[in-house]
Motif scaffolding. Structure first.
Motif, PDB file in Angstrom:
ATOM      1  N   ILE A   1       0.827  -1.294   0.083  1.00 46.14           N
ATOM      2  CA  ILE A   1       0.118   0.064  -0.080  1.00 46.14           C
ATOM      3  C   ILE A   1       0.769   1.168  -0.108  1.00 46.14           C
ATOM      4  O   ILE A   1       2.010   1.419   0.811  1.00 46.14           O
ATOM      5  N   PHE A   2       0.395   2.164  -0.808  1.00 42.43           N
ATOM      6  CA  PHE A   2       1.067   3.428  -0.789  1.00 42.43           C
ATOM      7  C   PHE A   2      -0.057   4.433  -0.052  1.00 42.43           C
ATOM      8  O   PHE A   2      -0.915   4.347  -0.754  1.00 42.43           O
ATOM      9  N   LEU A   3       0.339   4.981   1.032  1.00 43.26           N
ATOM     10  CA  LEU A   3      -0.602   5.685   1.784  1.00 43.26           C
ATOM     11  C   LEU A   3      -0.135   7.220   2.008  1.00 43.26           C
ATOM     12  O   LEU A   3       1.139   7.412   2.662  1.00 43.26           O
ATOM     13  N   THR A   4      -0.718   8.016   1.811  1.00 40.38           N
ATOM     14  CA  THR A   4      -0.435   9.747   1.958  1.00 40.38           C
ATOM     15  C   THR A   4      -0.995  10.093   3.391  1.00 40.38           C
ATOM     16  O   THR A   4      -1.858   9.522   3.899  1.00 40.38           O
ATOM     17  N   GLY A   5      -0.033  10.987   3.968  1.00 36.69           N
ATOM     18  CA  GLY A   5      -0.674  11.304   5.286  1.00 36.69           C
ATOM     19  C   GLY A   5      -0.271  10.370   6.502  1.00 36.69           C
ATOM     20  O   GLY A   5      -0.882  10.227   7.366  1.00 36.69           O
ATOM     21  N   ALA A   6       0.711   9.402   6.475  1.00 41.98           N
ATOM     22  CA  ALA A   6       1.227   8.406   7.064  1.00 41.98           C
ATOM     23  C   ALA A   6       1.361   9.040   8.642  1.00 41.98           C
ATOM     24  O   ALA A   6       1.422   7.986   9.604  1.00 41.98           O
ATOM     25  N   SER A   7       1.743  10.031   8.813  1.00 42.18           N
ATOM     26  CA  SER A   7       2.321  10.602  10.071  1.00 42.18           C
ATOM     27  C   SER A   7       0.760  11.226  10.707  1.00 42.18           C
ATOM     28  O   SER A   7       0.994  11.788  11.947  1.00 42.18           O
ATOM     29  N   GLY A   8      -0.457  11.402   9.897  1.00 47.53           N
ATOM     30  CA  GLY A   8      -1.242  11.996  10.253  1.00 47.53           C
ATOM     31  C   GLY A   8      -2.397  11.330  11.528  1.00 47.53           C
ATOM     32  O   GLY A   8      -2.136  10.085  11.540  1.00 47.53           O
ATOM     33  N   TYR A   9      -3.423  11.791  12.074  1.00 49.00           N
ATOM     34  CA  TYR A   9      -4.298  11.131  12.593  1.00 49.00           C
ATOM     35  C   TYR A   9      -5.101   9.870  12.000  1.00 49.00           C
ATOM     36  O   TYR A   9      -5.174   8.811  12.406  1.00 49.00           O
TER      37      TYR A   9
ATOM     38  N   VAL B   1      -4.939   4.331   9.994  1.00 49.36           N
ATOM     39  CA  VAL B   1      -5.161   3.417   8.849  1.00 49.36           C
ATOM     40  C   VAL B   1      -3.897   2.533   8.868  1.00 49.36           C
ATOM     41  O   VAL B   1      -4.010   1.327   8.567  1.00 49.36           O
ATOM     42  N   ALA B   2      -2.901   2.953   8.448  1.00 50.95           N
ATOM     43  CA  ALA B   2      -1.604   2.370   8.268  1.00 50.95           C
ATOM     44  C   ALA B   2      -1.376   1.424   9.297  1.00 50.95           C
ATOM     45  O   ALA B   2      -1.037   0.269   9.244  1.00 50.95           O
ATOM     46  N   THR B   3      -1.634   1.567  10.794  1.00 50.84           N
ATOM     47  CA  THR B   3      -1.426   0.958  11.857  1.00 50.84           C
ATOM     48  C   THR B   3      -2.252  -0.508  11.746  1.00 50.84           C
ATOM     49  O   THR B   3      -1.732  -1.526  11.828  1.00 50.84           O
ATOM     50  N   ARG B   4      -3.397  -0.170  11.424  1.00 51.80           N
ATOM     51  CA  ARG B   4      -4.347  -1.232  11.243  1.00 51.80           C
ATOM     52  C   ARG B   4      -3.973  -2.157  10.013  1.00 51.80           C
ATOM     53  O   ARG B   4      -4.117  -3.342  10.125  1.00 51.80           O
ATOM     54  N   PHE B   5      -3.558  -1.537   8.904  1.00 55.39           N
ATOM     55  CA  PHE B   5      -3.075  -2.402   7.890  1.00 55.39           C
ATOM     56  C   PHE B   5      -1.948  -3.348   8.091  1.00 55.39           C
ATOM     57  O   PHE B   5      -2.009  -4.335   7.806  1.00 55.39           O
TER      58      PHE B   5
ATOM     59  N   VAL C   1     -10.778   2.649  10.955  1.00 61.48           N
ATOM     60  CA  VAL C   1     -10.019   2.143  10.272  1.00 61.48           C
ATOM     61  C   VAL C   1     -10.462   0.567   9.842  1.00 61.48           C
ATOM     62  O   VAL C   1     -10.020   0.171   8.700  1.00 61.48           O
ATOM     63  N   GLU C   2     -11.401  -0.202  10.535  1.00 60.48           N
ATOM     64  CA  GLU C   2     -11.973  -1.157  10.058  1.00 60.48           C
ATOM     65  C   GLU C   2     -12.661  -0.872   8.696  1.00 60.48           C
ATOM     66  O   GLU C   2     -12.749  -1.937   7.664  1.00 60.48           O
ATOM     67  N   LEU C   3     -13.435   0.181   8.772  1.00 61.39           N
ATOM     68  CA  LEU C   3     -14.050   0.439   7.528  1.00 61.39           C
ATOM     69  C   LEU C   3     -13.138   0.570   6.086  1.00 61.39           C
ATOM     70  O   LEU C   3     -13.299   0.262   4.992  1.00 61.39           O
ATOM     71  N   TYR C   4     -11.927   1.126   6.448  1.00 58.00           N
ATOM     72  CA  TYR C   4     -10.755   1.341   5.482  1.00 58.00           C
ATOM     73  C   TYR C   4     -10.499   0.092   4.975  1.00 58.00           C
ATOM     74  O   TYR C   4     -10.173  -0.055   3.710  1.00 58.00           O
TER      75      TYR C   4
END
Length: 305
Positions: free
Chosen positions: A3-11, A16-20, A202-205
């Protein structure tokens, strides 16, 4: 899956990244500085240092990923268009983060009765017209061979799972109450916002990444509260006895700025996440907003201080 995710340090993005990562996915996350890179690296995210305006970087990362999640900005059209162009014809997934303020009006802290679901037509306010137009174009990109999905969270609460623990609205209200000695809302505070816990969001993502059809839009909510109710809970949590204080839009603008005061803190944003429940099997189960304020992470933070 990569996954490439923007905003990785944001709320939102960090959560979302942590859940992934917990589900075994690999995440390369866009951050704006080496300091932020160190924070997300410690969580298991592979940092990519750069800006949303760097089209070459976004193109390269989107092409290399199996899916892209845009959680950095709901309004940055060039970044979204760059990544969608890179993904065109690939059949890959692009999940974009919007927000339920798209249905809001400048109500000055007063109640409005209208409730929207994922299919309800509406005319956006001037402040949100560009965001709604971008949402429409992202969904239309599904016709170009990209599995586009939009998630529009309502008021998000709870402790973040990533590098940034705090959302916006509730911490803003708590901070203002501490600074002024009273929980404050705009006008009568009868304006209503739907809300969703970050753990449920995050479950929805994850569900959307796995199963959402191309070109789909999902609101995210699990209840609603008037701002006065939120402020009453904050007042109780801080030991102010449950009392609240009205403030004018001018006062609120001094604290938060003109846009946030009018379009976030003083507006109504009442939505129902019918599609997420019916089509993806999303089943929120976290504590309510009021419970989280009075007995959860916000109360625990106050006691620690």
């Amino acid at each position: 899956m990569n996954i490439f995710l923007t905003g990785a340090s944001g709320y939102i993005g960090g959560s979302v990244a942590t859940r992934f990562l917990r589900d075994g996915l690999t995440v390369r996350g866009l951050v704006r500085s080496q300091e932020k890179a160190s924070l997300v690296r410690a969580l298991g995210i592979d940092p990519v240092v750069g800006e949303l305006d760097d089209s070459a970087l976004l193109t390269r990362e989107a092409l290399a990923a199996d899916a892209v999640v845009n959680a950095a900005s709901a309004d940055h059209r060039p970044a979204a268009e760059t990544m969608l162009k890179a993904l065109a014809g690939s059949g890959k997934t692009f999940v974009h983060t919007s927000g339920s303020s798209i249905v809001g009006r400048r109500d000055g802290g007063r109640y409005a009765p209208t409730v929207y679901d994922d299919h309800t037509p509406f005319e956006p306010s001037p402040a949100r017209a560009a965001r709604v137009a971008l949402n429409r174009d992202i969904l239309a990109a599904s016709e170009s061979g990209v599995r586009t999905v939009i998630i529009a969270p309502s008021l998000i609460y709870g402790a973040g799972l990533g590098a940034s623990p705090d959302s916006m609205q509730v911490p803003w209200l708590i901070d203002l109450a501490r600074r002024t000695g009273g929980a404050r809302h705009i006008g009568p505070g009868s304006n209503v916002w739907s809300n969703v816990h970050i753990r449920d969001l995050v479950e929805l993502y994850l569900l959307a990444l796995e199963n959402a059809p191309a070109g789909t839009f999902f609101f995210a909510e699990n209840g609603e509260n008037a701002m006065r109710e939120v402020c009453t809970a904050i007042s109780n949590m801080l030991g102010f006895g449950g009392g609240t204080v009205d403030m004018s839009l001018a006062e609120a603008t001094e604290y938060w700025g003109e846009g946030p005061a009018n379009d976030t803190m003083g507006s109504n944003s009442r939505v129902r996440a019918r599609r997420a429940r019916a089509e993806l099997g999303w089943a929120p189960k976290s504590p309510s907003l009021i419970d989280e304020i009075e007995h959860g992470c916000y109360a625990a933070t106050d006691q620690a201080e």
